[in-house]
Structure formats: C-alpha cells, structure tokens
Design a protein around this motif. Structure first.
Motif, PDB file in Angstrom:
ATOM      1  N   TRP A  64       0.820  -1.202   0.000  1.00 53.36           N
ATOM      2  CA  TRP A  64       0.000   0.000   0.000  1.00 53.36           C
ATOM      3  C   TRP A  64       0.860   1.261   0.000  1.00 53.36           C
ATOM      4  O   TRP A  64       0.562   2.237  -0.685  1.00 53.36           O
ATOM      5  CB  TRP A  64      -0.902  -0.060   1.235  1.00 53.36           C
ATOM      6  N   THR A  65       1.945   1.267   0.757  1.00 45.81           N
ATOM      7  CA  THR A  65       2.762   2.476   0.853  1.00 45.81           C
ATOM      8  C   THR A  65       3.672   2.666  -0.343  1.00 45.81           C
ATOM      9  O   THR A  65       4.080   3.779  -0.647  1.00 45.81           O
ATOM     10  CB  THR A  65       3.645   2.448   2.120  1.00 45.81           C
ATOM     11  N   VAL A  66       4.009   1.582  -1.025  1.00 49.75           N
ATOM     12  CA  VAL A  66       4.960   1.745  -2.117  1.00 49.75           C
ATOM     13  C   VAL A  66       4.286   2.264  -3.393  1.00 49.75           C
ATOM     14  O   VAL A  66       4.929   2.854  -4.254  1.00 49.75           O
ATOM     15  CB  VAL A  66       5.718   0.417  -2.391  1.00 49.75           C
ATOM     16  N   ILE A  67       2.979   2.019  -3.484  1.00 50.33           N
ATOM     17  CA  ILE A  67       2.292   2.442  -4.707  1.00 50.33           C
ATOM     18  C   ILE A  67       2.408   3.944  -4.983  1.00 50.33           C
ATOM     19  O   ILE A  67       2.741   4.330  -6.111  1.00 50.33           O
ATOM     20  CB  ILE A  67       0.813   1.971  -4.704  1.00 50.33           C
ATOM     21  N   PRO A  68       2.192   4.814  -4.001  1.00 52.85           N
ATOM     22  CA  PRO A  68       2.380   6.245  -4.295  1.00 52.85           C
ATOM     23  C   PRO A  68       3.806   6.584  -4.718  1.00 52.85           C
ATOM     24  O   PRO A  68       4.024   7.541  -5.454  1.00 52.85           O
ATOM     25  CB  PRO A  68       2.042   6.939  -2.969  1.00 52.85           C
ATOM     26  N   ALA A  69       4.764   5.801  -4.250  1.00 55.47           N
ATOM     27  CA  ALA A  69       6.152   6.063  -4.665  1.00 55.47           C
ATOM     28  C   ALA A  69       6.364   5.666  -6.110  1.00 55.47           C
ATOM     29  O   ALA A  69       7.200   6.243  -6.817  1.00 55.47           O
ATOM     30  CB  ALA A  69       7.107   5.300  -3.753  1.00 55.47           C
ATOM     31  N   LEU A  70       5.598   4.668  -6.557  1.00 57.17           N
ATOM     32  CA  LEU A  70       5.779   4.182  -7.924  1.00 57.17           C
ATOM     33  C   LEU A  70       5.011   5.011  -8.943  1.00 57.17           C
ATOM     34  O   LEU A  70       5.480   5.238 -10.059  1.00 57.17           O
ATOM     35  CB  LEU A  70       5.300   2.724  -8.021  1.00 57.17           C
ATOM     36  N   LEU A  71       3.814   5.465  -8.541  1.00 56.82           N
ATOM     37  CA  LEU A  71       2.907   6.068  -9.524  1.00 56.82           C
ATOM     38  C   LEU A  71       3.477   7.236 -10.332  1.00 56.82           C
ATOM     39  O   LEU A  71       3.170   7.347 -11.522  1.00 56.82           O
ATOM     40  CB  LEU A  71       1.599   6.480  -8.841  1.00 56.82           C
ATOM     41  N   PRO A  72       4.291   8.123  -9.759  1.00 59.71           N
ATOM     42  CA  PRO A  72       4.835   9.200 -10.597  1.00 59.71           C
ATOM     43  C   PRO A  72       5.547   8.670 -11.827  1.00 59.71           C
ATOM     44  O   PRO A  72       5.595   9.341 -12.863  1.00 59.71           O
ATOM     45  CB  PRO A  72       5.815   9.921  -9.668  1.00 59.71           C
ATOM     46  N   PHE A  73       6.088   7.464 -11.734  1.00 61.58           N
ATOM     47  CA  PHE A  73       6.848   6.936 -12.868  1.00 61.58           C
ATOM     48  C   PHE A  73       5.956   6.247 -13.882  1.00 61.58           C
ATOM     49  O   PHE A  73       6.431   5.767 -14.911  1.00 61.58           O
ATOM     50  CB  PHE A  73       7.950   6.004 -12.365  1.00 61.58           C
ATOM     51  N   LEU A  74       4.667   6.194 -13.568  1.00 60.56           N
ATOM     52  CA  LEU A  74       3.703   5.716 -14.555  1.00 60.56           C
ATOM     53  C   LEU A  74       3.783   6.570 -15.812  1.00 60.56           C
ATOM     54  O   LEU A  74       3.620   6.082 -16.937  1.00 60.56           O
ATOM     55  CB  LEU A  74       2.292   5.772 -13.954  1.00 60.56           C
ATOM     56  N   SER A  75       4.101   7.861 -15.623  1.00 52.93           N
ATOM     57  CA  SER A  75       4.168   8.747 -16.783  1.00 52.93           C
ATOM     58  C   SER A  75       5.253   8.289 -17.741  1.00 52.93           C
ATOM     59  O   SER A  75       5.100   8.400 -18.963  1.00 52.93           O
ATOM     60  CB  SER A  75       4.410  10.189 -16.335  1.00 52.93           C
ATOM     61  N   VAL A  76       6.348   7.775 -17.199  1.00 49.04           N
ATOM     62  CA  VAL A  76       7.431   7.293 -18.067  1.00 49.04           C
ATOM     63  C   VAL A  76       6.950   6.079 -18.860  1.00 49.04           C
ATOM     64  O   VAL A  76       7.138   5.996 -20.076  1.00 49.04           O
ATOM     65  CB  VAL A  76       8.673   6.927 -17.233  1.00 49.04           C
ATOM     66  N   THR A  77       6.310   5.135 -18.156  1.00 48.80           N
ATOM     67  CA  THR A  77       5.790   3.946 -18.827  1.00 48.80           C
ATOM     68  C   THR A  77       4.813   4.338 -19.920  1.00 48.80           C
ATOM     69  O   THR A  77       4.857   3.798 -21.030  1.00 48.80           O
ATOM     70  CB  THR A  77       5.106   3.030 -17.798  1.00 48.80           C
ATOM     71  N   LEU A  78       3.927   5.283 -19.599  1.00 44.66           N
ATOM     72  CA  LEU A  78       2.940   5.699 -20.589  1.00 44.66           C
ATOM     73  C   LEU A  78       3.597   6.447 -21.746  1.00 44.66           C
ATOM     74  O   LEU A  78       3.186   6.297 -22.899  1.00 44.66           O
ATOM     75  CB  LEU A  78       1.865   6.567 -19.942  1.00 44.66           C
ATOM     76  N   ALA A  79       4.642   7.223 -21.437  1.00 45.09           N
ATOM     77  CA  ALA A  79       5.339   7.939 -22.507  1.00 45.09           C
ATOM     78  C   ALA A  79       5.980   6.950 -23.460  1.00 45.09           C
ATOM     79  O   ALA A  79       5.936   7.128 -24.687  1.00 45.09           O
ATOM     80  CB  ALA A  79       6.390   8.878 -21.917  1.00 45.09           C
ATOM     81  N   VAL A  80       6.561   5.905 -22.906  1.00 44.73           N
ATOM     82  CA  VAL A  80       7.151   4.862 -23.761  1.00 44.73           C
ATOM     83  C   VAL A  80       6.079   4.294 -24.674  1.00 44.73           C
ATOM     84  O   VAL A  80       6.265   4.177 -25.894  1.00 44.73           O
ATOM     85  CB  VAL A  80       7.768   3.736 -22.899  1.00 44.73           C
ATOM     86  N   ALA A  81       4.924   3.950 -24.085  1.00 47.69           N
ATOM     87  CA  ALA A  81       3.854   3.351 -24.874  1.00 47.69           C
ATOM     88  C   ALA A  81       3.349   4.318 -25.941  1.00 47.69           C
ATOM     89  O   ALA A  81       3.179   3.943 -27.099  1.00 47.69           O
ATOM     90  CB  ALA A  81       2.713   2.927 -23.952  1.00 47.69           C
ATOM     91  N   ALA A  82       3.121   5.573 -25.553  1.00 46.64           N
ATOM     92  CA  ALA A  82       2.555   6.540 -26.494  1.00 46.64           C
ATOM     93  C   ALA A  82       3.500   6.787 -27.658  1.00 46.64           C
ATOM     94  O   ALA A  82       3.099   6.786 -28.826  1.00 46.64           O
ATOM     95  CB  ALA A  82       2.248   7.847 -25.771  1.00 46.64           C
TER      96      ALA A  82
END
Lengths: 244, 238, 250
Positions: free
Chosen positions: A10-28
């Motif tokens: 539960w606590t690590v998810i907020p630490a990870l989520l900002p980097f979702l943008s990188v994953t999505l940028a790769v995909a886009a």
C-alpha cells in the motif's frame, strides 16, 4: 527470511505512480511512431512492387523472430557505435528513452502492419468500386470509405497489440530507464532486497489496472463504432493481455 | 561497421550451443502446460460458477501482466514458498542449491498454461456441435468422442495459433537470464561482458533466434500439413 | 417396439412439443410431416436424447424410461439400439468414409478392427460407396456424405433408424441417390422414423404417416388415407400447398 509485509504494498504504490508517466510515454511514443512505420510497411505490402513487398515481408519476418530484449540491446549498444562510425556523432548522451522508443517502434511496427494489412483486405473491394462509380477519386475513396471501415475491423486486434506493447515496454528498465519497474528496482535496492515481493506485487497491481483499463477502452470503442443500436450491439471484448 | 569478427564467430558458436537450453525451456513448458490448459479451456467452455471464475481470473492475471514481472515475482516468491511448503511436509530443502532452471520451468509453464488455454478454447469452440452429437449417436462415450473425434480436429485448427504461441515462448525464454539460466541470451551477455563486445554478441544471438524460430515455423508448417490432410480441397466426384 | 407418450418440450418459454405420442412397431416406416416450427425435428431428437424432453415416457422393448429423468447409462443403452442420420450429415471430418462407419463399432462397441471393417464395407457397398471407402468427407459430394452417414447408421444394426430431414441440405440432383438408399432399406424391412419434406418419397415408402403442427399431432394414419383423403383441414391445407396436384375425393 524477512516477514512479508502487506502494508508495504500500500505504501509503495504512491512512490511508484509518478513513474507511470514514463511507462505511458514509452507506450505513447512507440504507438505513434510504430503505427507510422507499420502503416508504411502495410502500404508497401499491399500496393508496392515485388521488391518493396519482399523487403517489407523480410523486415516483418526478422522482427517477429527477435526477442524484445535482444532488439533493445542491439539498438542500445549498436546505434551509438553505428552513429560514431558512420557520422562521427556521439549519441551516448541521448536519453535512454530514445533508445527504448526506437527499439519498440521497430518491434511494434511488424505486428501492427499485419493488423492494418489484414483489416484493409477484409473490407469488401466492392465498397471502393461503389465509391469511385459515384465520382470519388481513388484517393478520396480510400480515405473516406475504405480507411474508416478498415479501422473498425482493426480495432480488436489493434487493442491486443497495444496491450502487448504495454507489457513489452516493461523491459525498458533493463537498459536503465527509470519507468515503473525501474523505480521498483531502485526501491528494492534501497531496502536491500527485503521488500522485493511486496514491490513486485504492487507493480503487478498497477499493470493489471493498466491492461484492464486499456481493454475496457477498446471494448468501448468497438461498441461505439460498431454502428449497431446500443441494445443490440454484441460485445466483442478485447482480451486482456492480448497477443496479436 | 567495425566488428570484432573473430569474437563474432566464437560467440556465435557459443550461442548455437546454448540452443538446446532454450528449446528445453520451450518444449517442457508447453508439454507440462498442455493438460492444465486443456482443463481450463473445457471449464471455460462448459462450466459455470466458482471454478469458472477462478480459472478466468488466473488467465486474466497472466495475460494482464508482463512476463518479466511474472519472472521477478516467481523468482522472489518461489524459494520462500518452497521452503515453507517443504517444511510443512516435514522435509528440509536447500532452496539455494536448487538449479535455477527449475524456477524458469515453473514461470514459463505457469505462463504457458494461461496462453495455451486460450488457444485450446478457441479451437475447441470452433468445432461444430454436430460432431459430438454424431459421435454420441454412434455409441461413443463423451471421453471417447473427445479422444477420437473432437481433439484431433481441434488440434488441426489450433496449429497456426500453436505456432505463434511457441515462437512467442521461444522469445520469452530470452528473459531466463534474469534467473541466471544459461540460455542463448545469457550466453551472449556473459561473452560480451568479458571484452565489452556487446553489439557483436547481440547480433550473434539475434541470428540464433532467427534460426531457431525459422526452424520451428517450418516444423509447424509440415505438422499442420500432415495432421490436416483430411482437410483436402473438395474434388467433386458427382 | 418403441412407444413414446406425452412428450413435452419447451425452448425458452416457447412450448415446442405439447404432449405428443408416437408408436413405432418393428418393420414400420413412420414418416413425420409438418410445417417448420411444428416440432417434428425436436420430437425426433428427443427420441435418442439429443434433446432432453421436459416430460414424457418411453417404452423401448419392455424397458421403461422417464424422458426427463433418464440416467446417462439408460440414455447410452437407448443410443446403442438406435441410429441417427443428420440433416447436415455430421460425418467425422478427420476420418475416412470407412473409418466413419467403423468408429461406432470399434470404439463404441469394442469390435475388432478386422471384423468392423468387414461390416463397414458391407454397409458402404449397400449405399453404393465401396470405392470411396478411403476418401475423407471433404472429398465427397453432399449426396455421398449423406450416404456414408446412412452406412454409419446401418452398420451398427440398430433396432430403429432416425432420419432428420436427410435430403434437405442437398442439391436437387443429389437427393435421388439418397432417397434410393432409404427406399431400399424400407424394402428390406428396416424400422425407420423419417422427418422429411419429400412427399412423393414419403408416399412410396411410409407404412404410417404422422402430420404435426404447432407442437401437436394433428392427424396420423396410413399413407393412402393421409395423402388422398385427409380428415383435418389443417392437414389438407398443408398438403394443398405442397402437393397442388393431388385431388381429394369425398
């Protein structure tokens, strides 16, 4: 053996989520450039001469035999060397994401060109004939009649390809890109490897949400473009994690 | 482009020698997964309730997560789980002495079970229901009907998807190096790290995979022709 | 030999069979006629449990069964004594013609391969396809496939053969060869229940004609009576549409 701590997920998810943008940028980025290249390949196969067709087919064949990680390494290590020798250009300063984009574009273009090609061929040629018979130019017939129908046919397979792409993009961390998994590995090393399982579970959750979300999006799009009245339309859900 | 050609040659040989490992991972995973996949496909086609939900959740999970994440998960989970399971049975297992290839087999089999079940599900779902009816009327039991009539036909229609699945699995095994298994990619990586000849090593492994995938696709082509010989072009005899 | 009483069957709230009785004696050729939706195919399929009736009883050679509650063992026993010829043949695509005929004998009844092939070839000779024994269904015309289907049915020596519109899926030129085979079987005294639209054939071959409409038996009787002077108006209007040239005398 360290005790498993579910709360950590539960606590690590907020630490990870900002980097979702990188994953999505790769995909886009891959989606955009890969579709362009795929479109070129498909056009070459459908409308090109024998040489062009052979070239396109060979490219597709070779790429389909290549594991994504091998392509990633070849581009990551090979491109700087090539640029240095051919153009005396030092591209080692390029952001890692550029290498990721290039590799996955090259990879994604192959299945996507097959999707485009088969969906184009699936549209009855009679549609084109009808269009030109009422005075549309071949170009107009293609863009206004054939393309839109082909796009609808392509939707499910396109959705599957996008989901595949998102999953393959997760390999970007192996060349050091700090995307979701990249950040996850950093977090794990900060805790000396004790929280690996929890971090991976958190990443799994995020990816499941992502892929199921994309699947729902494409289901909605297919439903929307099916042309059937809302009550009659049959759902053709894109399969989660779909392969092409 | 300047390449170290002697290294290129040497490493190519090393990579080719690692092909059996890659093939073993692929073949064992598919064979081990097949009975479970068949079971899952049949459940998804003919059953309702909790079992269906469980099975569908499993397939959704595997198909919705990247294989690299599945590898990382299993690799960090399985040793502890094994130790706990063995302790529960009263045995003591030195999980660190276990050959890492065992974990690779585990991950790829679990992954293949889900993907293969989709292949079986679509193949079995496309068999005309009249075939089962005719078989039952001819006096066969349901298991006999499956064995003699349904499954052989399903296998033929599944061939193209089976080929795709196998090729994708071969490519997937390229990640086995994350579990310190010495497959083709691992061999290339290790060879490259000695003299930093990265590009030569990865070109070699690229050639290796193209070779393996081509042979596999060829084999499937002939296999499909052979088992599907009953699907001949109609010759109207009048 | 075979009696069915009070068969009821519903599909999604639509009652397709509303209490039908049928009796089949040894040597009978019972032809069931009727418009589409009359329930004739459903009735046939209920006879060997391809459809499960909601209500009704069956008496087959002194064995008594409840149609709804029959166990799979009882169903298997009934299927051993009957054979079914399908409208769309349903030949096993992955087996040759001969194998299609013998699979019921070897796998279903444990006969030896050699014995089964002898029986199978006899059946194929009877339907005129001995030279196609090693052909796959994909290599055969529709009429040939249906004849293999009939060979498959007679090879197991059933007490009753059930035919579900055996010629409806065939091109007109191929209908004759299949009807000829069925006529020959009738001549040999085989017990058959046939659902068909072929009136002339029905008139030639039937020992008993049943006319169904809307899930009920409207009228039944000998072919002379049914085709020449049917009693019910419903029967008359149906036959009038199909056979305009038959005159009725009072």
């Amino acid at each position: 053996m360290r005790p498993f701590d579910p709360y950590f997920i539960w606590t690590v998810i907020p630490a990870l989520l900002p980097f979702l943008s990188v994953t999505l940028a790769v995909a886009a980025g891959t989606l955009f450039f890969g579709s362009l290249l795929g479109g070129l390949l498909a056009a070459g196969q459908v409308g090109g001469g024998r040489m062009v067709r052979r070239l396109a087919q060979t490219y597709i064949y070779l790429v389909r035999c290549t594991p994504p990680i091998v392509m990633l390494f070849i581009v990551f290590y090979g491109l700087p060397k090539f640029f240095m020798e051919a153009f005396s250009l030092d591209i080692n300063a390029w952001d890692k994401i550029v290498y990721v984009w290039i590799s996955f574009t090259l990879l994604f273009a192959a299945p996507i060109s097959e999707v485009m090609r088969s969906s184009y061929l699936a549209v009855d040629h009679g549609q084109y004939e009808a269009a030109v018979s009422i005075g549309l130019s071949p170009r107009q017939a293609f863009f206004h009649i054939m393309l839109s129908q082909a796009a609808v046919v392509a939707l499910p397979n396109f959705g599957n390809a996008v989901i595949s792409l998102m999953k393959e993009g997760s390999l970007a961390y192996t060349i050091g890109l700090v995307d979701l998994i990249g950040k996850g590995q950093l977090i794990i090393s900060v805790h000396y490897g004790a929280r690996a399982l929890e971090t991976y579970l958190a990443l799994t959750l995020i990816y499941l949400v992502l892929t199921l979300g994309v699947e729902q999006l494409f289901s909605f799009l297919e439903h929307h473009f099916s042309g059937l009245p809302p009550s009659d339309a049959a759902w053709h859900p894109v399969k989660p994690g779909g392969e092409v | 482009m300047e390449l170290d050609y002697s290294f290129l040659e040497k490493t190519l040989l090393l990579v080719l020698l690692a092909i059996p490992t890659t093939l073993k991972l692929t073949v064992v995973s598919v064979l081990a997964a097949a009975p479970f996949s068949l079971f899952i496909a049949l459940v998804r086609l003919h059953r309702r309730g909790a079992l269906l939900r469980l099975v569908t959740a499993y397939v959704t999970f595997v198909r919705g997560t990247p294989i690299v994440l599945q590898i990382l998960l299993v690799y960090s989970l399985l040793p502890s789980a094994l130790k706990a399971g063995a302790a529960g049975l009263g045995l003591s297992v030195d999980v660190f002495a276990l050959n890492p290839v065992f974990y690779a087999y585990a991950v790829f089999t679990l992954n293949t079970i889900a993907l293969l079940s989709e292949v079986f599900r679509s193949a079995l779902g496309n068999i005309a229901p009249g075939q089962m009816e005719a078989a039952l009327c001819a006096g066969l039991t349901k298991p006999q009907a499956y064995a003699y009539i349904i499954l052989p036909q399903a296998l033929v229609s599944a061939m193209p998807n089976l080929c795709n699945l196998t090729v994708n699995l071969i490519k997937g095994t390229s990640l086995a190096f994350l579990m310190t298994v010495q497959d083709m990619t691992a061999t290339a990586k290790i060879a490259a790290s000695y003299g930093y000849n990265y590009i030569e090593a990865y070109l070699d492994v690229f050639v290796g995979y193209v070779l393996v995938c081509s042979v596999v696709q060829c084999l499937f082509h002939y296999a499909e022709r052979h088992v599907g010989r009953y699907r001949l072009v109609r010759q109207k005899q009048g | 030999m075979l009696k069915i009483r009070n068969v009821h069957k519903k599909f999604h709230h639509i009652e397709v069979l509303k209490g039908v009785d049928i009796t089949v004696d040894k040597g009978d050729v019972v032809v069931i006629l009727g418009p589409s939706g009359s329930g004739k195919t459903t009735l046939l399929r209920c006879m060997n449990f391809l459809e499960r009736a909601d209500q009704g009883e069956m008496e087959f050679d002194a064995v008594h069964l409840e149609l709804m509650a029959a166990s799979s063992r009882e169903i298997a026993q009934i299927r051993k004594k009957t054979a079914f010829v399908f409208q769309n043949y349903n030949l096993f695509q992955n087996k040759t013609a001969l194998e299609n005929v013998t699979v019921g004998l070897t796998v279903g009844r444990g006969m030896s391969r050699m014995q089964a092939e002898a029986v199978g070839m006899k059946a194929l000779i009877k339907v005129g396809l001995a030279d196609r024994a090693n052909f796959y269904p994909a290599q055969l015309s529709g009429g040939q496939q249906q004849r293999v289907g009939i060979a498959r049915a007679i090879a197991v020596e059933p007490d009753v053969i059930l035919f579900d519109e055996p010629t409806s899926a065939l091109d007109p030129e191929l209908v004759g060869e299949v009807l000829a085979v069925i006529k020959q079987l009738a001549k040999e005294g085989k017990t058959m229940v046939i659902v068909t639209h072929e009136m002339k054939f029905a008139a030639e071959v039937a020992t008993h004609v049943v006319f169904m409409a809307d899930g009920n038996i409207v009228e039944e009787g000998s072919p002379e009576m049914m085709f020449v002077c049917p009693k019910e108006e419903r029967t008359r209007s149906f036959l009038r549409r199909i056979l305009p040239q038959i005159e009725y005398n009072i």
